[in-house]
Write a protein that holds these residues in place. Sequence first.
Motif, PDB file in Angstrom:
ATOM      1  N   GLU A 190     -20.280 -14.827  26.107  1.00 24.76           N
ATOM      2  CA  GLU A 190     -20.071 -15.467  24.805  1.00 24.76           C
ATOM      3  C   GLU A 190     -20.523 -14.551  23.683  1.00 24.76           C
ATOM      4  O   GLU A 190     -19.884 -14.473  22.626  1.00 24.76           O
ATOM      5  CB  GLU A 190     -20.833 -16.793  24.739  1.00 24.76           C
ATOM      6  CG  GLU A 190     -20.433 -17.664  23.559  1.00 24.76           C
ATOM      7  CD  GLU A 190     -18.951 -18.017  23.555  1.00 24.76           C
ATOM      8  OE1 GLU A 190     -18.288 -17.786  22.508  1.00 24.76           O
ATOM      9  OE2 GLU A 190     -18.453 -18.507  24.572  1.00 24.76           O
ATOM     10  N   GLU A 191     -21.621 -13.810  23.907  1.00 24.36           N
ATOM     11  CA  GLU A 191     -22.120 -12.888  22.887  1.00 24.36           C
ATOM     12  C   GLU A 191     -21.167 -11.713  22.684  1.00 24.36           C
ATOM     13  O   GLU A 191     -20.954 -11.253  21.567  1.00 24.36           O
ATOM     14  CB  GLU A 191     -23.507 -12.365  23.276  1.00 24.36           C
ATOM     15  CG  GLU A 191     -24.606 -13.417  23.336  1.00 24.36           C
ATOM     16  CD  GLU A 191     -24.541 -14.279  24.579  1.00 24.36           C
ATOM     17  OE1 GLU A 191     -23.801 -13.935  25.538  1.00 24.36           O
ATOM     18  OE2 GLU A 191     -25.220 -15.326  24.598  1.00 24.36           O
ATOM     19  N   GLY A 192     -20.590 -11.212  23.770  1.00 26.52           N
ATOM     20  CA  GLY A 192     -19.701 -10.068  23.664  1.00 26.52           C
ATOM     21  C   GLY A 192     -18.332 -10.401  23.116  1.00 26.52           C
ATOM     22  O   GLY A 192     -17.638  -9.535  22.563  1.00 26.52           O
ATOM     23  N   ARG A 193     -17.927 -11.645  23.214  1.00 23.99           N
ATOM     24  CA  ARG A 193     -16.580 -12.043  22.802  1.00 23.99           C
ATOM     25  C   ARG A 193     -16.292 -11.677  21.354  1.00 23.99           C
ATOM     26  O   ARG A 193     -15.215 -11.156  21.043  1.00 23.99           O
ATOM     27  CB  ARG A 193     -16.411 -13.541  23.015  1.00 23.99           C
ATOM     28  CG  ARG A 193     -15.114 -14.101  22.472  1.00 23.99           C
ATOM     29  CD  ARG A 193     -14.991 -15.580  22.762  1.00 23.99           C
ATOM     30  NE  ARG A 193     -13.876 -16.164  22.046  1.00 23.99           N
ATOM     31  CZ  ARG A 193     -13.443 -17.402  22.221  1.00 23.99           C
ATOM     32  NH1 ARG A 193     -14.043 -18.198  23.092  1.00 23.99           N
ATOM     33  NH2 ARG A 193     -12.419 -17.870  21.535  1.00 23.99           N
ATOM     34  N   ALA A 194     -17.231 -11.915  20.464  1.00 22.69           N
ATOM     35  CA  ALA A 194     -17.004 -11.625  19.045  1.00 22.69           C
ATOM     36  C   ALA A 194     -16.762 -10.139  18.810  1.00 22.69           C
ATOM     37  O   ALA A 194     -15.902  -9.763  18.004  1.00 22.69           O
ATOM     38  CB  ALA A 194     -18.187 -12.110  18.212  1.00 22.69           C
ATOM     39  N   LEU A 195     -17.510  -9.288  19.509  1.00 28.13           N
ATOM     40  CA  LEU A 195     -17.307  -7.840  19.386  1.00 28.13           C
ATOM     41  C   LEU A 195     -15.911  -7.467  19.848  1.00 28.13           C
ATOM     42  O   LEU A 195     -15.192  -6.730  19.160  1.00 28.13           O
ATOM     43  CB  LEU A 195     -18.349  -7.094  20.209  1.00 28.13           C
ATOM     44  CG  LEU A 195     -18.086  -5.591  20.420  1.00 28.13           C
ATOM     45  CD1 LEU A 195     -18.074  -4.844  19.096  1.00 28.13           C
ATOM     46  CD2 LEU A 195     -19.112  -4.998  21.376  1.00 28.13           C
ATOM     47  N   TYR A 196     -15.499  -7.954  21.021  1.00 31.19           N
ATOM     48  CA  TYR A 196     -14.185  -7.594  21.544  1.00 31.19           C
ATOM     49  C   TYR A 196     -13.069  -8.060  20.612  1.00 31.19           C
ATOM     50  O   TYR A 196     -12.115  -7.322  20.352  1.00 31.19           O
ATOM     51  CB  TYR A 196     -13.995  -8.199  22.936  1.00 31.19           C
ATOM     52  CG  TYR A 196     -15.012  -7.743  23.942  1.00 31.19           C
ATOM     53  CD1 TYR A 196     -15.297  -6.391  24.110  1.00 31.19           C
ATOM     54  CD2 TYR A 196     -15.707  -8.652  24.727  1.00 31.19           C
ATOM     55  CE1 TYR A 196     -16.237  -5.968  25.032  1.00 31.19           C
ATOM     56  CE2 TYR A 196     -16.650  -8.241  25.657  1.00 31.19           C
ATOM     57  CZ  TYR A 196     -16.914  -6.894  25.799  1.00 31.19           C
ATOM     58  OH  TYR A 196     -17.841  -6.473  26.713  1.00 31.19           O
ATOM     59  N   GLU A 197     -13.194  -9.276  20.094  1.00 34.18           N
ATOM     60  CA  GLU A 197     -12.160  -9.787  19.191  1.00 34.18           C
ATOM     61  C   GLU A 197     -12.079  -8.949  17.921  1.00 34.18           C
ATOM     62  O   GLU A 197     -10.993  -8.748  17.374  1.00 34.18           O
ATOM     63  CB  GLU A 197     -12.427 -11.247  18.852  1.00 34.18           C
ATOM     64  CG  GLU A 197     -12.157 -12.201  20.010  1.00 34.18           C
ATOM     65  CD  GLU A 197     -12.375 -13.653  19.653  1.00 34.18           C
ATOM     66  OE1 GLU A 197     -11.592 -14.494  20.105  1.00 34.18           O
ATOM     67  OE2 GLU A 197     -13.345 -13.951  18.920  1.00 34.18           O
ATOM     68  N   SER A 198     -13.205  -8.433  17.470  1.00 36.99           N
ATOM     69  CA  SER A 198     -13.219  -7.668  16.222  1.00 36.99           C
ATOM     70  C   SER A 198     -12.503  -6.324  16.339  1.00 36.99           C
ATOM     71  O   SER A 198     -12.134  -5.730  15.319  1.00 36.99           O
ATOM     72  CB  SER A 198     -14.667  -7.441  15.760  1.00 36.99           C
ATOM     73  OG  SER A 198     -15.327  -6.483  16.582  1.00 36.99           O
ATOM     74  N   VAL A 199     -12.297  -5.829  17.578  1.00 37.78           N
ATOM     75  CA  VAL A 199     -11.638  -4.532  17.746  1.00 37.78           C
ATOM     76  C   VAL A 199     -10.253  -4.647  18.389  1.00 37.78           C
ATOM     77  O   VAL A 199      -9.651  -3.642  18.760  1.00 37.78           O
ATOM     78  CB  VAL A 199     -12.515  -3.542  18.552  1.00 37.78           C
ATOM     79  CG1 VAL A 199     -13.809  -3.255  17.812  1.00 37.78           C
ATOM     80  CG2 VAL A 199     -12.802  -4.071  19.955  1.00 37.78           C
TER      81      VAL A 199
END
Length: 219
Positions: A190-199
């Motif tokens: 869940e924490e990593g999802r935002a990073l992946y979506e941003s790129v």
Amino acid sequence: MPFGSTAEAVRAWVDGWVVSRGAAEPTREPWGFTVQVGLSKEVARHVLTAADGATVRKLAESSVAGVALKVFVPARTLAAWLPAGWGLLDGHAAFMAASLADVEATPGLPGGYRLSSWSRGGVTRVVVRAADGAFAARGQIAVTGTTAAVDQVETAPAHQRRGLGRAVLGTLAEAGAGQGARAAVLGATEEGRALYESVGWRVLAPLSAAMRHTEGGAP
């Protein structure tokens, strides 16, 4: 969507993951795939592409300790299907995919950080180290034809929120594309999802996992 279907993306994930981790070739099952992992904490895993409560319960009841279930449903749904003695595994939230051409290009690193990468056995690994040589971030990608699996992306707590994860993901995307991959998949927290979506990554399905409890009470 860079894949024709979620089932196609799951197959790419399984194929890439076994290369990334050096696991056995996957065995096709009516409900998905079985992979022999060969580790003390995970001897094997069942990846269910067609999951329902009856199938999950049957597999769980017939599985020994150390066999993990990977299911593309929300955690609360999987929890409701599990028999007694099983628990959810942390670190699972979303199954994601991206067209590698759409992943954000590698940004520059903050001062003092150094990025290195190398390829071996079909896997490209990227490591970022701090000025003192300490580990800061990492990730790897396994290419299997025109698809790839990104795996084990991690940033040390002391080095988070400095753009290191973006640099790792951009470098992995460039490496995968350079080896002929057009699309990639990964399992995100869940924490990593935002990073992946941003790129440039997008969620295809929820992802949750479970394992039988050990004697100490934890999966």
